[in-house]
Scaffold this active site. Structure first.
Site, PDB file in Angstrom:
ATOM      1  N   GLU A 261     -28.604 -15.314  30.936  1.00 34.50           N
ATOM      2  CA  GLU A 261     -28.903 -16.178  32.074  1.00 34.50           C
ATOM      3  C   GLU A 261     -28.567 -15.436  33.367  1.00 34.50           C
ATOM      4  OE1 GLU A 261     -25.911 -18.994  33.492  1.00 34.50           O
ATOM      5  OE2 GLU A 261     -25.123 -19.002  31.443  1.00 34.50           O
TER       6      GLU A 261
ATOM      7  N   LYS B  10     -17.835 -26.179  27.804  1.00 31.27           N
ATOM      8  CA  LYS B  10     -16.752 -26.377  28.771  1.00 31.27           C
ATOM      9  C   LYS B  10     -15.782 -27.437  28.249  1.00 31.27           C
ATOM     10  CE  LYS B  10     -18.907 -23.747  31.837  1.00 31.27           C
ATOM     11  NZ  LYS B  10     -20.252 -23.622  31.270  1.00 31.27           N
TER      12      LYS B  10
ATOM     13  N   VAL C 197     -28.628 -22.208  31.119  1.00 31.06           N
ATOM     14  CA  VAL C 197     -28.826 -22.023  29.682  1.00 31.06           C
ATOM     15  C   VAL C 197     -30.178 -22.554  29.244  1.00 31.06           C
ATOM     16  CG1 VAL C 197     -28.024 -22.731  27.396  1.00 31.06           C
ATOM     17  CG2 VAL C 197     -26.373 -21.978  29.120  1.00 31.06           C
TER      18      VAL C 197
ATOM     19  N   ASP D  84     -25.153 -38.911  30.970  1.00 27.14           N
ATOM     20  CA  ASP D  84     -25.084 -37.514  31.419  1.00 27.14           C
ATOM     21  C   ASP D  84     -24.932 -36.571  30.224  1.00 27.14           C
ATOM     22  OD1 ASP D  84     -24.831 -35.195  32.821  1.00 27.14           O
ATOM     23  OD2 ASP D  84     -23.166 -35.847  34.080  1.00 27.14           O
TER      24      ASP D  84
ATOM     25  N   LYS E 206     -30.294 -23.192  41.658  1.00 26.45           N
ATOM     26  CA  LYS E 206     -30.123 -23.321  40.214  1.00 26.45           C
ATOM     27  C   LYS E 206     -31.389 -23.883  39.586  1.00 26.45           C
ATOM     28  CE  LYS E 206     -26.156 -24.503  38.505  1.00 26.45           C
ATOM     29  NZ  LYS E 206     -24.956 -25.272  38.040  1.00 26.45           N
TER      30      LYS E 206
ATOM     31  N   SER F 186     -26.258 -32.686  28.992  1.00 23.65           N
ATOM     32  CA  SER F 186     -26.867 -31.454  29.477  1.00 23.65           C
ATOM     33  C   SER F 186     -28.204 -31.162  28.801  1.00 23.65           C
ATOM     34  CB  SER F 186     -25.916 -30.274  29.240  1.00 23.65           C
ATOM     35  OG  SER F 186     -26.552 -29.047  29.536  1.00 23.65           O
ATOM     36  N   ALA F 187     -29.133 -30.649  29.589  1.00 24.64           N
ATOM     37  CA  ALA F 187     -30.434 -30.232  29.066  1.00 24.64           C
ATOM     38  C   ALA F 187     -30.312 -29.032  28.142  1.00 24.64           C
ATOM     39  CB  ALA F 187     -31.374 -29.893  30.213  1.00 24.64           C
ATOM     40  N   ASP F 188     -29.153 -28.355  28.155  1.00 23.47           N
ATOM     41  CA  ASP F 188     -28.944 -27.209  27.266  1.00 23.47           C
ATOM     42  C   ASP F 188     -29.138 -27.609  25.810  1.00 23.47           C
ATOM     43  OD1 ASP F 188     -28.203 -26.023  29.625  1.00 23.47           O
ATOM     44  OD2 ASP F 188     -26.099 -25.753  29.087  1.00 23.47           O
TER      45      ASP F 188
END
Length: 302
Positions: free
Chosen positions: A24, A158, A105, A137, A84, A139-141
């Site tokens: 990335e 994280k 990511v 919420d 981003k 993450s799109a990861d």
């Protein structure tokens, strides 16, 4: 359909069936590590991949062009200010001609897949945020790993995320999670989150075999690599910092993508800067493991 432009060395490697590892660009931009640590991170990750026998392919959107692989004279561009770009933003970054879209990511996994790159290395993935049952919420990861046939190599997720729910979500969407010579899911700066991984692997050959045997050709997998033992932060100290940072973020109305830089900033302050060397070490280690896996994947395909 996105058609990323490949650097000459990446294009040649893919044509020859040689191993390639995608990276990335967010971590190397001003959105990631501070200068000059971001340059050090880039140099260490590139060197680890090359030393491991693979070709590094940094992903980014430059002047509205999706890129997989950059030339050495373009590296300076990704060390500075950026916007981003997650996977959902790629079409916007291309359509609006962003000068520099720093790929997260999800965007990097998508670009790697479209380029035909099977292995991607990062620091840590996003996941299910605490309180996601109220905020939604996530993450799109995680979705990107479920829909693109790429092996993501990371130091887990994280620590301020809801890690049990993150693993549960990955199970729901069919993404295998493999612990690299480790039984627990790592929590980025620490080697263990206390949550066991579903499966443990001991070698890159095992990972390549699992990729080849997956039931969904268009889905990926996650290899969770713990930070090297000597570089890990103290878990008890980190837990206290995280708890206070999350409380303060909530009180300040900070949510969504803004939580990550807020919490990471607090960690840096509380650990007297030890978090930056830890970040550098885990990113380099992940790149090294990813190169080993890429060599095994290429060998199996050949």
């Amino acid at each position: 359909m996105i058609s990323p432009v490949l650097s000459d060395d990446v294009a040649a490697a893919l044509a020859d069936g040689a191993p390639v590892v995608a990276l990335e660009s967010t971590i190397f931009s001003h959105l990631g590590l501070p200068s000059p640590n971001n340059r050090e991170a880039l140099d260490r990750c590139l060197s680890a991949i090359v030393d491991g026998g693979a070709v590094p392919a940094v992903t980014a959107v430059l002047d509205g062009v999706p890129r997989v692989g950059l030339s050495a004279d373009e590296h300076a561009r990704i060390l500075g200010p950026a916007r981003k770009a997650a996977e959902r933003d790629l079409a916007v970054a291309i359509g609006q001609g962003w000068a520099f879209g720093a790929t997260t990511v999800s965007a990097s996994v998508a670009l790697a897949a479209h380029a035909g790159v099977s292995v991607f290395a990062t620091g840590g993935i996003g996941g299910v945020h605490r309180g996601a049952e109220l905020t939604g919420d996530i993450s799109a990861d995680l979705d990107a790993m479920a829909h693109h046939p790429v092996i993501t190599v990371s130091a887990g997720a994280k620590a301020f995320l809801d890690l049990p729910r993150t693993l549960e979500y990955l199970e729901t969407v069919g993404v295998p999670v493999l612990g690299w010579r480790h039984d627990d899911f790592p929590a980025f700066y620490t080697r263990s989150s206390g949550v066991p991984v579903p499966h443990r692997v001991e070698s890159a050959d095992e990972v390549a075999a699992i990729l080849a045997a997956r039931s969904r050709d268009r889905s990926g997998m996650l290899v969770a690599v713990p930070i090297p033992e000597g570089d890990a932060l103290d878990a008890d100290t980190l837990d206290g910092v995280l708890a206070q940072a999350l409380t303060d973020a909530d009180a300040a109305g900070i949510g969504g993508a803004a939580v990550t830089p807020f919490v990471l900033g607090r960690i840096g302050e509380a650990t007297a800067g030890e978090s930056v060397p830890a970040n550098l070490a885990l990113a380099e280690n992940n790149a090294r493991v990813a190169a080993e896996i890429a060599v095994a994947v290429a060998g199996r395909a050949g």
